[in-house]
Motif scaffolding. Sequence first.
Motif: not given
Length: 218
Positions: A101-109
């Motif tokens: 599971v990859d939660f991405g990062g702040p840019v995708d939030a």
Amino acid sequence: MRAAGVTAGVLLTLTGVAAAPAQAAAYRYWSFWESDGGKPWAYATQGPATARPADGDALGFRFAISNGTGDTSQPSVAPDFRGICGGVEKKDGTKRIAVVVDFGGPVDAPPGETPPEKLIKVGCAEVREDATGAEALAAVAKPLRYDSAAMLCGIAGYPARGCGEPVAAGGDAGGKKTPAPTAARESDGGGPSVGVLAGGAAVLALGGAAIWKARRRR
């Protein structure tokens, strides 16, 4: 002359329709990936609720903003079944599925939300032999959140709200809820989409009617 002018206008209109670039919408959503027997990640062709991975497979989930399968970000961790499930012995009546599971990062939030401090979560799901991908995911990263159409909206509580909304050019989510894409874009091959061709046919039909009327008035 009038008929010829109508014909030219129709052709110019059709040319403009066919040449108009398709505006691809971006979406913020959980994409679903599969790996069969140690192969690289492949974009899943079905949802986790219907996929039935086999013992030794890996499932990946990535939260990101993307336009479709052509530019969707893969999980940043490789589908390493041995590394994730190597210490788990197979038991009768069960199967082992490596889950990433990859939660991405702040840019995708989404606006107002912050991704988990630990951006990657991996685990080895021990589930019954006929279990679905969704069940394997639930064994590793509860709680899961779905919408009324059974679309996966949240993993391990993230994000807390929203589900596959379109994202404006500036990165903010639009107000209208739209399902995220699950298949390749219509015009990946570079040609006009079905909608463009249908629109062109309609333009030709209207133009043909105008020409016929013009000839009758002669």
